[in-house]
Write an enzyme that holds these catalytic residues in place. Structure first.
Site, PDB file in Angstrom:
ATOM      1  N   SER A 110       0.721  -1.180  -0.033  1.00 10.74           N
ATOM      2  CA  SER A 110      -0.013   0.170   0.129  1.00 10.74           C
ATOM      3  C   SER A 110       0.820   1.122  -0.089  1.00 10.74           C
ATOM      4  CB  SER A 110      -1.012  -0.100   1.178  1.00 10.74           C
ATOM      5  OG  SER A 110      -0.164  -0.056   2.374  1.00 10.74           O
ATOM      6  N   TYR A 111       2.282   1.191   0.111  1.00  5.12           N
ATOM      7  CA  TYR A 111       3.061   2.556   0.089  1.00  5.12           C
ATOM      8  C   TYR A 111       3.052   3.101  -1.237  1.00  5.12           C
ATOM      9  CZ  TYR A 111       4.861   0.945   4.664  1.00  5.12           C
ATOM     10  OH  TYR A 111       4.993   0.696   6.248  1.00  5.12           O
ATOM     11  N   GLY A 112       2.740   4.411  -1.009  1.00  4.87           N
ATOM     12  CA  GLY A 112       2.910   5.289  -2.248  1.00  4.87           C
ATOM     13  C   GLY A 112       1.277   5.703  -2.360  1.00  4.87           C
ATOM     14  N   GLY A 118       2.221   1.095  -4.555  1.00  8.38           N
ATOM     15  CA  GLY A 118       3.353   0.077  -4.754  1.00  8.38           C
ATOM     16  C   GLY A 118       4.510   0.685  -5.235  1.00  8.38           C
ATOM     17  N   LYS A 146       4.601  -5.866   3.641  1.00 13.63           N
ATOM     18  CA  LYS A 146       3.340  -5.804   4.284  1.00 13.63           C
ATOM     19  C   LYS A 146       2.154  -6.167   3.315  1.00 13.63           C
ATOM     20  CE  LYS A 146       4.405  -2.286   6.939  1.00 13.63           C
ATOM     21  NZ  LYS A 146       5.627  -2.065   6.421  1.00 13.63           N
TER      22      LYS A 146
END
Length: 382
Positions: A110-112, A118, A146
């Site tokens: 979920s990062y971004g 992604g 994660k």
């Protein structure tokens, strides 16, 4: 309100989009008895954790550096001001860290923000492929990613699919530690069992070398530990908010449970999102949502920040290095975030030394006597 908003930014972003623990140093002075009846030579036993990057920590089947680096900022425009022109320095930052012995990098699917969801995983995969150093060093890099407990991930198969998508973004065949980003026990308990089965499936399929969780409190941690054990899957780590700003009774209980189960704590936000660096004051706040949170908490941190500064000056270290070293001395693996070569170099100065027991006590006393604390992540369960 601001504090709750900031923590929600991290996870709503996601909704949107014992000495065995340490290996010996690489070089050991020893010899076996010879015909001349020479005595074996060996170093005397060392007390406490080892702190050089090359003195690895055992996390399940993996050997990782005593500190890793977090990559939440890699792709996050809203909170960390990411721009794609930063990628060159991010590559240099990664290269420096790996050259210096850091081999643990934490990320998440979920990062971004927005279309960049992604991006952190994509960049990590790219940086690993383009690293110019020895192949063995590149192969030793451990990615801990994660997988978000999105409400539409309702089956173990969907969770396995998420894992395969992360592998595709990073162009890797296997992930080091596959982690459930948070528990749904507080609001969707029926979904929780499917996510646990997803962890089992990705482990059995060989998509991940080890399994971990994030934002789990002590009671829920015991439940998933027992369930995974019954399925023949060892739980190797739990990633939680852990710092001098986050040492309440629940975190202490969690640490005790982890010690008894042999589960390693990975400490995220060891610098309290930057509040423990000494770089900010009530009149000098970071931009964006962090500034709202800092405005609430910083005024009450004078005892802790003053103590951190005093120890840093005496030791010839920075406040950040002292705060990270405290996390290591507590037996956790901190993963401070890095965006620049300068930040990486400073964080590397947290290794190779350790706080004295009286300094650890002094810091904890100051933390206890500071009138404000970091709000705990709203997704962390009991």
């Amino acid at each position: 309100m601001a504090a709750a908003l900031l923590v929600t930014v991290h996870n709503s972003n996601s909704f949107r989009a014992s000495s065995e623990a340490y290996q010996n140093p690489k070089t050991k002075l020893s010899s076996s008895p010879s015909a001349g009846n020479a005595k074996s030579l060996s170093f005397p036993p060392r007390l406490g954790p080892l702190f050089w990057p090359w003195e690895k920590v055992k996390v399940g089947p993996l050997s990782v550096s005593p500190m890793g680096f977090g990559t939440w900022a890699w792709g996050n425009k809203l909170l960390w001001g990411y721009q794609e022109e930063m990628d060159g320095e991010l590559q240099e930052t990664f290269n420096l860290a790996v050259r210096k012995g850091i081999n643990l990098f934490d990320t998440a699917d979920s990062y971004g923000t927005g279309k960049l969801t992604g991006q952190s995983e994509r960049l990590l995969g790219k940086f690993i492929r383009e690293y110019q150093g020895p192949k063995k060093v590149r192969d030793d890099v451990v990615i801990a990613t994660k997988f978000a407990a999105y409400p539409w991930r309702l089956t173990s198969g969907q969770f396995v699919k998420a894992c395969k998508s992360s592998l595709e973004r990073m162009e890797l065949e296997q992930i080091g530690i596959g982690q459930l980003h948070w528990s749904t026990a507080n609001y969707a308990p029926a979904q929780e069992s499917a996510l646990w089965d997803g962890l089992v499936a990705m482990y059995e399929k060989g998509l991940v070398r080890a399994v971990g969780v994030s934002n789990y409190g002590p009671k829920q941690l015991i439940k998933i530990y027992d369930y995974l054990k019954s399925r023949g899957v060892p739980l190797c780590s739990v990633q939680v908010q852990f710092s001098l700003l986050s040492i309440g009774e629940e975190q202490k209980e969690l640490k005790s449970v982890c010690d008894s189960l042999g589960v390693q704590i990975i400490a995220y936000s060891p610098l309290g999102l930057g509040m423990l660096t000494g770089k900010y004051t009530s009149s000098n706040l970071p931009r964006g949502p962090r500034g709202l949170l800092f405005r609430q908490i910083l005024p009450g941190l004078d005892p802790l920040l003053s103590t951190l500064k005093g120890i840093a000056v005496r030791r010839g270290k920075t406040m950040s290095q002292v705060a990270i070293n405290w996390c290591i001395c507590k037996g956790t693996i901190p993963i401070p975030g890095v965006k620049t070569v300068e930040q990486a170099e400073e964080n590397l100065g947290s290794l190779g030394w350790r706080l004295r027991s009286d300094e650890i006590d002094e810091l904890q006393y100051a933390a206890t006597n500071s009138s404000t604390k970091m709000i705990q992540n709203i997704f962390q369960t009991r």
